[in-house]
Motif scaffolding. Structure first.
Motif, PDB file in Angstrom:
ATOM      1  N   ASN A  31     -14.788  14.800 -11.644  1.00 20.19           N
ATOM      2  CA  ASN A  31     -13.991  14.117 -10.633  1.00 20.19           C
ATOM      3  C   ASN A  31     -12.603  13.851 -11.221  1.00 20.19           C
ATOM      4  OD1 ASN A  31     -16.193  14.086  -8.930  1.00 20.19           O
ATOM      5  ND2 ASN A  31     -16.802  12.001  -9.464  1.00 20.19           N
ATOM      6  N   PRO A  32     -11.594  13.696 -10.381  1.00 17.05           N
ATOM      7  CA  PRO A  32     -10.244  13.454 -10.913  1.00 17.05           C
ATOM      8  C   PRO A  32     -10.169  12.121 -11.662  1.00 17.05           C
ATOM      9  CG  PRO A  32     -10.151  14.116  -8.600  1.00 17.05           C
ATOM     10  CD  PRO A  32     -11.589  13.816  -8.906  1.00 17.05           C
ATOM     11  N   PHE A  33      -9.710  12.174 -12.899  1.00  7.77           N
ATOM     12  CA  PHE A  33      -9.470  10.950 -13.656  1.00  7.77           C
ATOM     13  C   PHE A  33      -8.081  10.390 -13.353  1.00  7.77           C
ATOM     14  CE2 PHE A  33     -13.254  11.899 -15.829  1.00  7.77           C
ATOM     15  CZ  PHE A  33     -13.582  10.858 -16.683  1.00  7.77           C
ATOM     16  N   TYR A  34      -7.183  11.267 -12.912  1.00  7.52           N
ATOM     17  CA  TYR A  34      -5.826  10.838 -12.596  1.00  7.52           C
ATOM     18  C   TYR A  34      -5.204  11.908 -11.707  1.00  7.52           C
ATOM     19  CZ  TYR A  34      -1.295   8.585 -13.166  1.00  7.52           C
ATOM     20  OH  TYR A  34      -0.117   7.933 -12.919  1.00  7.52           O
ATOM     21  N   GLU A  35      -4.163  11.523 -10.984  1.00 11.53           N
ATOM     22  CA  GLU A  35      -3.439  12.464 -10.143  1.00 11.53           C
ATOM     23  C   GLU A  35      -1.959  12.407 -10.483  1.00 11.53           C
ATOM     24  OE1 GLU A  35      -4.463  11.007  -6.285  1.00 11.53           O
ATOM     25  OE2 GLU A  35      -6.184  12.357  -6.082  1.00 11.53           O
ATOM     26  N   VAL A  36      -1.317  13.564 -10.471  1.00  5.93           N
ATOM     27  CA  VAL A  36       0.118  13.624 -10.731  1.00  5.93           C
ATOM     28  C   VAL A  36       0.825  14.201  -9.510  1.00  5.93           C
ATOM     29  CG1 VAL A  36      -0.089  13.828 -13.228  1.00  5.93           C
ATOM     30  CG2 VAL A  36      -0.123  15.896 -11.826  1.00  5.93           C
ATOM     31  N   VAL A  37       2.114  13.949  -9.444  1.00  2.00           N
ATOM     32  CA  VAL A  37       2.934  14.453  -8.345  1.00  2.00           C
ATOM     33  C   VAL A  37       3.601  15.746  -8.806  1.00  2.00           C
ATOM     34  CG1 VAL A  37       4.810  13.936  -6.751  1.00  2.00           C
ATOM     35  CG2 VAL A  37       3.360  12.085  -7.615  1.00  2.00           C
ATOM     36  N   ASP A  38       3.293  16.832  -8.123  1.00  2.00           N
ATOM     37  CA  ASP A  38       3.906  18.128  -8.408  1.00  2.00           C
ATOM     38  C   ASP A  38       5.001  18.341  -7.374  1.00  2.00           C
ATOM     39  OD1 ASP A  38       4.191  20.372  -9.895  1.00  2.00           O
ATOM     40  OD2 ASP A  38       2.258  21.253  -9.399  1.00  2.00           O
ATOM     41  N   THR A  39       6.244  18.473  -7.824  1.00  2.00           N
ATOM     42  CA  THR A  39       7.331  18.461  -6.857  1.00  2.00           C
ATOM     43  C   THR A  39       8.476  19.373  -7.290  1.00  2.00           C
ATOM     44  OG1 THR A  39       8.735  16.976  -5.550  1.00  2.00           O
ATOM     45  CG2 THR A  39       8.466  16.453  -7.884  1.00  2.00           C
ATOM     46  N   PHE A  40       9.582  19.305  -6.561  1.00  2.00           N
ATOM     47  CA  PHE A  40      10.707  20.211  -6.766  1.00  2.00           C
ATOM     48  C   PHE A  40      11.976  19.413  -7.054  1.00  2.00           C
ATOM     49  CE2 PHE A  40       7.665  22.236  -3.982  1.00  2.00           C
ATOM     50  CZ  PHE A  40       7.523  23.496  -4.546  1.00  2.00           C
ATOM     51  N   PHE A  41      12.788  19.955  -7.957  1.00  2.00           N
ATOM     52  CA  PHE A  41      14.059  19.336  -8.332  1.00  2.00           C
ATOM     53  C   PHE A  41      15.180  20.348  -8.150  1.00  2.00           C
ATOM     54  CE2 PHE A  41      10.895  16.775 -10.281  1.00  2.00           C
ATOM     55  CZ  PHE A  41      11.429  15.499 -10.395  1.00  2.00           C
ATOM     56  N   ALA A  42      16.342  19.841  -7.719  1.00  2.00           N
ATOM     57  CA  ALA A  42      17.498  20.713  -7.502  1.00  2.00           C
ATOM     58  C   ALA A  42      18.770  19.954  -7.852  1.00  2.00           C
ATOM     59  CB  ALA A  42      17.541  21.191  -6.053  1.00  2.00           C
ATOM     60  N   ARG A  43      19.869  20.686  -7.960  1.00  2.00           N
ATOM     61  CA  ARG A  43      21.144  20.037  -8.254  1.00  2.00           C
ATOM     62  C   ARG A  43      21.611  19.241  -7.044  1.00  2.00           C
ATOM     63  NH1 ARG A  43      25.334  23.726 -11.620  1.00  2.00           N
ATOM     64  NH2 ARG A  43      26.437  21.743 -11.432  1.00  2.00           N
ATOM     65  N   GLU A  44      22.218  18.103  -7.322  1.00  2.00           N
ATOM     66  CA  GLU A  44      22.755  17.279  -6.247  1.00  2.00           C
ATOM     67  C   GLU A  44      23.789  18.071  -5.454  1.00  2.00           C
ATOM     68  OE1 GLU A  44      24.695  12.838  -5.642  1.00  2.00           O
ATOM     69  OE2 GLU A  44      25.107  13.966  -7.484  1.00  2.00           O
ATOM     70  N   GLY A  45      23.661  18.001  -4.138  1.00  2.00           N
ATOM     71  CA  GLY A  45      24.604  18.690  -3.276  1.00  2.00           C
ATOM     72  C   GLY A  45      24.221  20.113  -2.931  1.00  2.00           C
ATOM     73  N   SER A  46      23.141  20.618  -3.530  1.00  2.00           N
ATOM     74  CA  SER A  46      22.727  21.997  -3.252  1.00  2.00           C
ATOM     75  C   SER A  46      22.064  22.133  -1.887  1.00  2.00           C
ATOM     76  CB  SER A  46      21.755  22.483  -4.329  1.00  2.00           C
ATOM     77  OG  SER A  46      20.528  21.759  -4.263  1.00  2.00           O
ATOM     78  N   GLY A  47      21.566  21.033  -1.358  1.00  2.00           N
ATOM     79  CA  GLY A  47      20.811  21.065  -0.109  1.00  2.00           C
ATOM     80  C   GLY A  47      19.321  21.177  -0.334  1.00  2.00           C
ATOM     81  N   TYR A  48      18.933  21.791  -1.450  1.00  2.00           N
ATOM     82  CA  TYR A  48      17.509  21.959  -1.731  1.00  2.00           C
ATOM     83  C   TYR A  48      16.835  20.633  -2.090  1.00  2.00           C
ATOM     84  CZ  TYR A  48      18.784  26.895  -2.003  1.00  2.00           C
ATOM     85  OH  TYR A  48      19.255  28.149  -1.724  1.00  2.00           O
ATOM     86  N   GLU A  49      17.618  19.644  -2.489  1.00  2.00           N
ATOM     87  CA  GLU A  49      17.039  18.350  -2.852  1.00  2.00           C
ATOM     88  C   GLU A  49      16.705  17.513  -1.622  1.00  2.00           C
ATOM     89  OE1 GLU A  49      21.393  17.159  -2.491  1.00  2.00           O
ATOM     90  OE2 GLU A  49      20.138  18.939  -2.614  1.00  2.00           O
ATOM     91  N   GLN A  50      17.109  17.984  -0.423  1.00  2.00           N
ATOM     92  CA  GLN A  50      16.867  17.215   0.794  1.00  2.00           C
ATOM     93  C   GLN A  50      16.096  17.986   1.853  1.00  2.00           C
ATOM     94  OE1 GLN A  50      20.694  15.910   2.195  1.00  2.00           O
ATOM     95  NE2 GLN A  50      20.970  14.411   0.557  1.00  2.00           N
ATOM     96  N   THR A  51      15.899  19.283   1.659  1.00  2.00           N
ATOM     97  CA  THR A  51      15.292  20.095   2.706  1.00  2.00           C
ATOM     98  C   THR A  51      13.895  19.605   3.064  1.00  2.00           C
ATOM     99  OG1 THR A  51      14.770  22.352   3.379  1.00  2.00           O
ATOM    100  CG2 THR A  51      14.296  21.768   1.100  1.00  2.00           C
ATOM    101  N   LEU A  52      13.504  19.854   4.301  1.00  2.00           N
ATOM    102  CA  LEU A  52      12.218  19.377   4.804  1.00  2.00           C
ATOM    103  C   LEU A  52      11.177  20.481   4.909  1.00  2.00           C
ATOM    104  CD1 LEU A  52      13.556  17.099   7.698  1.00  2.00           C
ATOM    105  CD2 LEU A  52      12.810  16.373   5.430  1.00  2.00           C
ATOM    106  N   THR A  53      11.557  21.718   4.627  1.00  2.00           N
ATOM    107  CA  THR A  53      10.624  22.830   4.811  1.00  2.00           C
ATOM    108  C   THR A  53      10.699  23.809   3.648  1.00  2.00           C
ATOM    109  OG1 THR A  53      10.105  24.744   6.206  1.00  2.00           O
ATOM    110  CG2 THR A  53      12.378  23.968   6.229  1.00  2.00           C
ATOM    111  N   TYR A  54       9.551  24.342   3.264  1.00  2.00           N
ATOM    112  CA  TYR A  54       9.494  25.320   2.180  1.00  2.00           C
ATOM    113  C   TYR A  54      10.230  26.604   2.549  1.00  2.00           C
ATOM    114  CZ  TYR A  54       5.765  22.352   0.293  1.00  2.00           C
ATOM    115  OH  TYR A  54       5.047  21.303  -0.203  1.00  2.00           O
ATOM    116  N   ALA A  55      10.350  26.881   3.842  1.00  2.00           N
ATOM    117  CA  ALA A  55      11.024  28.104   4.275  1.00  2.00           C
ATOM    118  C   ALA A  55      12.468  28.149   3.786  1.00  2.00           C
ATOM    119  CB  ALA A  55      10.980  28.209   5.802  1.00  2.00           C
ATOM    120  N   ASP A  56      13.063  26.975   3.574  1.00  2.00           N
ATOM    121  CA  ASP A  56      14.446  26.937   3.092  1.00  2.00           C
ATOM    122  C   ASP A  56      14.572  27.408   1.649  1.00  2.00           C
ATOM    123  OD1 ASP A  56      15.314  26.007   5.520  1.00  2.00           O
ATOM    124  OD2 ASP A  56      15.320  23.893   4.927  1.00  2.00           O
TER     125      ASP A  56
END
Length: 409
Positions: free
Chosen positions: A256-281
């Motif tokens: 069973n899971p002993f712990y959970e981590v957040v797997d996420t995405f990072f981008a440069r400020e102002g690139s737009g990728y740090e705010q997008t709402l869809t993976y298609a972007d």
């Protein structure tokens, strides 16, 4: 009038706020020095700040990197976010859990009183009182675990009479590293689970820092009985998995899971990728994911070649350097590793976490399916984990380790 002070919610808190007194199912007014990540650790024993962010978007806005002193946040109930502790299955288990909780609380209260009295005497008296308190609380936890364990009517797993060998690796703070307190948060959880479920079981945990050797050589040859911590792919959907992840599902069993981590995405400020709402972007971008990290999350949302270009250096640091020099557009990595690396490399406020496209990834103990004791080992660890969660010990261990990580980097 209160100044409308704006602070970075994902940075480490500059000072200890009042968050430590907070509980779920309540509200909290943001104080100077608070951060969403710190508040989430204190209340929910996880770094997944989205628990609070998603419940308060109308207050915080669309950018979790900015919170304002004086704003009042709603802290969701555990039941509403799927984090309520498991209920005892029988009346005997319920009574045992209640008695165990009272036993530990009484020991903690006595310890607090003894330390308070010692402070009136001398520093040496305080040191002695704290040492004695630690022993008394541990004895109470052991007795409490026995109460819960003995109330479980299920048949106990049987492991052959021998020492178990478990393997992990270093350089994975705050979870596993020999230089960390208790050799890391995850190591502490595994050892405590074994102690609570099977206190007589002999075992040894060995560190081998070549993580790839765990799955390529040491586990397949049954040189070790279990390895941790590893993410569990979505084994129920094999068609969506990479070959490496399918092989992991076919070869190993998972605790069973002993712990959970957040797997996420990072981008440069102002690139737009740090705010997008869809993976298609992300289509057509270059995404950096360190070698050895599972691609199951990316595969499941269509982020695989040729839809994107994949960069796989050895070190997470290389990904962030590549992001800053423009050779990659996005870094896909666990949030806790990213926060540490970004701060250490001096990229704060220039590399931003996207709060909208993260996924939760469990960290598990694995045993090889050819190991005749494998399933019994996992069942034992699962029982110990359940005892820790019922008694509150799991939360104490996690909160202490995450606090140490935030304060010491």
């Amino acid at each position: 009038m209160r100044p409308n002070l704006i602070i970075s919610s994902l940075a480490l808190a500059a000072a200890a706020g009042a968050a430590s007194a907070q509980e779920a199912c309540s509200t909290y007014e943001i104080q100077r020095g608070d951060s969403l990540r710190e508040l989430t650790i204190e209340v929910y024993s996880t770094e997944d700040f989205r628990i609070i962010f998603d419940a308060n978007r109308d207050v915080i806005g669309n950018n979790p990197n900015i919170i304002r002193v004086g704003d009042v946040l709603t802290l969701p109930c555990l039941e509403d976010i799927g984090r309520a502790p498991a209920e005892p299955q029988t009346e005997a288990e319920a009574m045992a859990a209640e008695m165990a909780s009272e036993l530990v609380k009484a020991a903690e209260d006595r310890a607090a009183k003894a330390i308070a009295e010692a402070k009136k005497a001398s520093d040496d008296a305080v040191i002695a009182a704290r040492a004695e308190a630690k022993k008394e609380i541990e004895a109470a936890r052991s007795e409490a675990a026995a109460l819960i364990r003995n109330a479980d009517a299920a048949e106990q797993p049987e492991i052959r009479d021998r020492q178990l060998l478990l393997i992990t690796g270093g350089n994975y703070a705050p979870f596993t590293d020999e230089a960390l307190p208790h050799r890391g948060l995850y190591t502490n959880l595994v050892e405590t689970a074994m102690l609570r479920a099977a206190p007589e079981q002999a075992y040894k945990i060995q560190f081998v820092n070549d993580w790839s050797s765990h799955l390529d050589l040491l586990m397949p040859t049954l040189a070790f009985d279990a390895t941790f911590p590893w993410s569990r792919p979505v084994c129920e959907e094999p068609a969506a998995l990479s070959e490496k992840d399918r092989n992991r599902c076919e070869t190993y069993n998972f605790s069973n899971p002993f712990y959970e981590v957040v797997d996420t995405f990072f981008a440069r400020e102002g690139s737009g990728y740090e705010q997008t709402l869809t993976y298609a972007d992300f289509a057509g971008t270059t995404i950096c994911r360190p070698e050895g990290w599972s691609l199951s999350h990316m595969d499941s949302v269509g982020l695989y070649e040729p839809a994107i270009s994949l960069m796989r250096p050895v070190s997470p640091d290389d990904c962030f350097h590549a992001l800053m020099d423009g050779t990659t557009d996005i870094v896909a990595i666990e949030a806790h590793l990213a926060v540490e690396a970004i701060g250490r490399l001096g990229y704060e406020h220039r590399i931003i976490e996207n709060p909208n496209l993260a996924a939760i990834k469990s960290l598990n103990v694995m045993t090889h399916k050819d190991n005749p004791d494998g399933e019994a080992i996992l069942e034992t660890l699962n029982q110990g984990l359940a005892i820790m969660q019922q008694s509150g010990e799991w939360r104490d261990i996690v909160s202490t380790a995450l606090r140490h990580q935030m304060e010491n980097g």
